[in-house]
Write a protein that holds these residues in place. Structure first.
Motif, PDB file in Angstrom:
ATOM      1  N   THR A  96       0.820  -1.217   0.000  1.00 51.88           N
ATOM      2  CA  THR A  96       0.000   0.000   0.000  1.00 51.88           C
ATOM      3  C   THR A  96       0.854   1.266   0.000  1.00 51.88           C
ATOM      4  OG1 THR A  96      -0.177  -0.059   2.424  1.00 51.88           O
ATOM      5  CG2 THR A  96      -1.925  -1.125   1.177  1.00 51.88           C
ATOM      6  N   ILE A 148       2.007   2.539  -2.520  1.00 54.82           N
ATOM      7  CA  ILE A 148       1.830   3.172  -3.822  1.00 54.82           C
ATOM      8  C   ILE A 148       0.447   3.813  -3.927  1.00 54.82           C
ATOM      9  CG2 ILE A 148       1.794   2.680  -6.326  1.00 54.82           C
ATOM     10  CD1 ILE A 148       3.424   0.203  -4.073  1.00 54.82           C
ATOM     11  N   PRO A 149       0.383   5.056  -4.392  1.00 53.58           N
ATOM     12  CA  PRO A 149      -0.931   5.654  -4.633  1.00 53.58           C
ATOM     13  C   PRO A 149      -1.723   4.767  -5.598  1.00 53.58           C
ATOM     14  CG  PRO A 149       0.821   7.272  -4.997  1.00 53.58           C
ATOM     15  CD  PRO A 149       1.489   5.955  -4.801  1.00 53.58           C
ATOM     16  N   SER A 197      -3.161   1.989  -4.671  1.00 49.95           N
ATOM     17  CA  SER A 197      -3.082   0.581  -4.260  1.00 49.95           C
ATOM     18  C   SER A 197      -4.436   0.022  -3.845  1.00 49.95           C
ATOM     19  CB  SER A 197      -2.077   0.420  -3.118  1.00 49.95           C
ATOM     20  OG  SER A 197      -2.320   1.360  -2.098  1.00 49.95           O
ATOM     21  N   PHE A 234      -5.445  -3.894  -3.374  1.00 50.23           N
ATOM     22  CA  PHE A 234      -5.312  -4.320  -1.980  1.00 50.23           C
ATOM     23  C   PHE A 234      -6.562  -3.932  -1.204  1.00 50.23           C
ATOM     24  CE2 PHE A 234      -4.138  -4.398   2.418  1.00 50.23           C
ATOM     25  CZ  PHE A 234      -3.302  -5.485   2.519  1.00 50.23           C
TER      26      PHE A 234
END
Lengths: 434, 434
Positions: free
Chosen positions: A307, A309-310, A312, A316
């Motif tokens: 998470t 990463i923008p 995500s 997830f």
């Protein structure tokens, strides 16, 4: 052309500030094909600054100094330059007016101490500072060079250009970019160093080096070297050629050879972290796969990486940190008997954790981890560093055992990266290559 | 005693890696009253390493080198040391067996290239590496010193101790702390610099500085300065006195005054992270409290921090990463209507998350977080950086909203630290002081 980079400041030699200027200046110089002989750091001591400047002048074609040109008593770079050249400091009236104007604008009188910032060694040039009161200095340092060889050696008086910039990174960068870099570019004659960093995870540095073989030969151009950080073995490629075209072509050729030797062991390049590479694979997959995590020893680290990463949230949704056995049973449905028969750190347990997580999250993939991160809890059969990792997927669930080295933090970090690596190879449709 | 610190590596002179080792080593040396003449950085070039070592030996009482002792061809520090002393490299059979054992444990054969890591210059001592295969080297570098003055100058052969450690910061630090520092400590004698770092979290640097007032006056001894890293505002105290007793007494006095001004805003000192401070409070509590976590925006980071510490299984059992709204409802029982009415980033949602987590885990405390870490997803009412954090405890559940600054990584990190800080003050039986 080659350079020596000199940083000045007590805070640097005392370790209270990490010197980031030298690395930044090196990158700029390398990009225009200027070699770097080395970095030197000295404190706010005029005699030591003088020695460093004189030594640098005897070795390098150009000297870049940062720091020591502020208004306070411990700023001694301009005095040292003047002393090396055996000249006086003289006032630059134009810059003095500029500083006075700066203080007037703030409604204050210029402190007398700031006057020194308008002084430069006689014969030197002043470099304008667009974001502060510390003007820079460009001086030709007098030096003695040895020319010729053996019996024909001759001592020749020479002059080495020195640029002194502020130590504040923002001011240094502005001045370097505007005044120093264009000057150097005109004199490097177009030679270029292009760099690329390729990252691998899963095998040791020597195993990677062995696969690369002659690519790592010293003196090769482009050069290939390895470094390790956080279990990641990185290849640093540097191509030095007279033209950008040639450097680009040769760098690509060597990168292609590295890829040929190491295959998918290379997960990415330059500043892209492993988690981002995995995230991209998930985001680019037209079937929009999702991932769930069930973590014991890593305590949420895999979820955090996934998470980082923008965006995500697209893949997830659900994660569990089942640190206690009871949590593994309650939240993921690991049979209590499995835990009794095999222990929490076992193939059977991670298989059940991954299956439980995948079912409950309704996810395409689920990663589970259980291991002994230490420092306590190891046994001869399951030493500290033993980590079982399972990946539940559309065709079932597979588990692997790893023995990871390092302290608790390193073991947790490597276990998490290994889990991401298992997922990465699954997404590539390939077997783990180790 | 004075030292020169030498860093070796192409990645350093090319600016691809910032040299953090030199600053760390400087701090260690300063703390034991060892002066630092300067730092030098050279690339993976044996001739340049040799020159740097020889020059350092002519200037300093001790030389600390990091980098260039890996297994690959571009690691040339040990060869350079041998060349300066005009000796051969010899195999250290004990360490060779250690490396072979290391690979055997991993079920692999030692690559032939690793053999170099068991070689040291003849006459040198090997320094054990507890977290890697690169053993260090302690060698006495032969040098010529000038003794006496003017007409009585005399050249005297001397030996300067050199310690070569790995470039990997973790390995370097372990080796330096275990082998190098004690050796140096015995030999510094005399004036002492004692340092202490006090850490605060929750208020900005200028607010902390304002509270400290005249303690931060320049030139004060002991000195007090502030630095910021990862949202943590740290106070650096340095006491310079002729004797250890005096330095200790004065340092304690100043530290006590800092504590008086800042109270419980100071959570700990030196290398102890916030998570460890919270862990200790939990472990020392005679009622054996437990903590559960329910995380959205932080994606597992709070759980990871709470399990960073060995023995964390005593208080941490259950954690959830409920990134999706569906997960908040499914796993924690957040009413779907709450999410519709108030949104995921709201007081009502974090209150329900914390209550749900506490009930399901049967824990004493539960922390929940939901926020907008960015870079997207912000609105005028809920800008990026908005984070709601709730703490469920024995008397109910309390929530607070924070607006945190920085990029995605910084916002996640600060949110997690803020959650730990809320728990910390609860465990201290006090209100948050901001």
């Amino acid at each position: 052309m080659n350079a020596i980079i000199l940083s000045v400041g007590d805070e640097l030699v005392l370790g209270q500030t990490v010197d980031t200027n030298s690395a930044w200046i090196s990158q700029q110089l390398a990009a225009i094909g200027c070699d770097i002989i080395g970095h030197r750091t000295v404190g706010d001591d005029q005699a030591l600054i003088e020695i460093a400047i004189a030594e640098a002048a005897s070795l390098a074609d150009v000297i870049i100094v940062s720091g020591g040109i502020g208004p306070t008593e411990d700023d001694l770079t301009r005095q040292a330059i003047a002393a090396v050249n055996e000249v006086e400091l003289v006032v630059d009236e134009k810059w003095l007016a500029e500083i006075e104007g700066f203080f007037r604008k703030l409604g204050r009188r210029m402190p007398e101490t700031n006057r020194i910032q308008a002084m430069i060694p006689a014969g030197a040039q002043l470099l304008w500072n667009t974001c502060g009161t510390a003007a820079g200095v460009m001086a030709m340092i007098k030096s003695i060079d040895v020319e010729g060889e053996d019996d024909n050696e001759e001592l020749v008086a020479t002059e080495v250009p020195l640029f002194a910039t502020p130590g504040v990174p923002k001011e240094m960068k502005a001045m370097f970019t505007r005044d120093v870099l264009p000057w150097l570019k005109q004199r490097t004659g177009g030679a270029v160093i292009l760099s690329r960093i390729l990252h691998t995870f899963g095998q040791g540095e020597s195993a990677v080096a062995e696969k690369l073989g002659e690519l790592m030969t010293r003196g090769r151009n482009p050069s290939v070297g390895t470094t390790v950080s956080g279990g990641i073995v990185s290849l640093r490629l540097n191509a030095r050629y007279p033209s950008l075209e040639e450097a680009t072509a040769k760098l690509e050729e060597t990168a292609a050879r590295c890829h040929a030797e190491l295959g998918d062991l290379i997960y990415g390049q330059d500043d892209v972290p492993l988690a981002t590479v995995v995230a991209r694979l998930l985001l680019q997959d037209p079937s929009h796969p999702t991932v769930a995590t069930a973590e014991s020893c890593t305590g949420g680290l895999v979820a955090r990486m996934l998470t980082d990463i923008p965006g995500s949230s697209a893949y997830f949704k659900y994660g569990w940190v089942t640190y206690a056995n009871q949590a593994k049973t309650d939240l993921l449905g690991v049979p209590a008997q499995t835990l009794i028969d095999h222990g929490a750190v076992s193939e059977a347990t991670v298989l059940a954790m991954a299956k439980g997580a995948r079912d409950r999250a309704g996810a395409t993939y689920a990663l589970s981890l259980s291991g002994i991160a230490g420092p306590d809890g190891g046994t001869p059969e399951k030493p500290v560093g033993t980590v079982w990792i399972a990946l539940a997927h559309t065709d079932g669930v597979t588990a692997r055992r790893f023995i990871l080295t390092g302290d608790r933090e390193m073991i947790r970090d490597r276990a998490a990266k290994m889990a991401l690596t298992m997922l990465r190879f699954r997404l590539l449709g390939k077997e783990l290559p180790f």
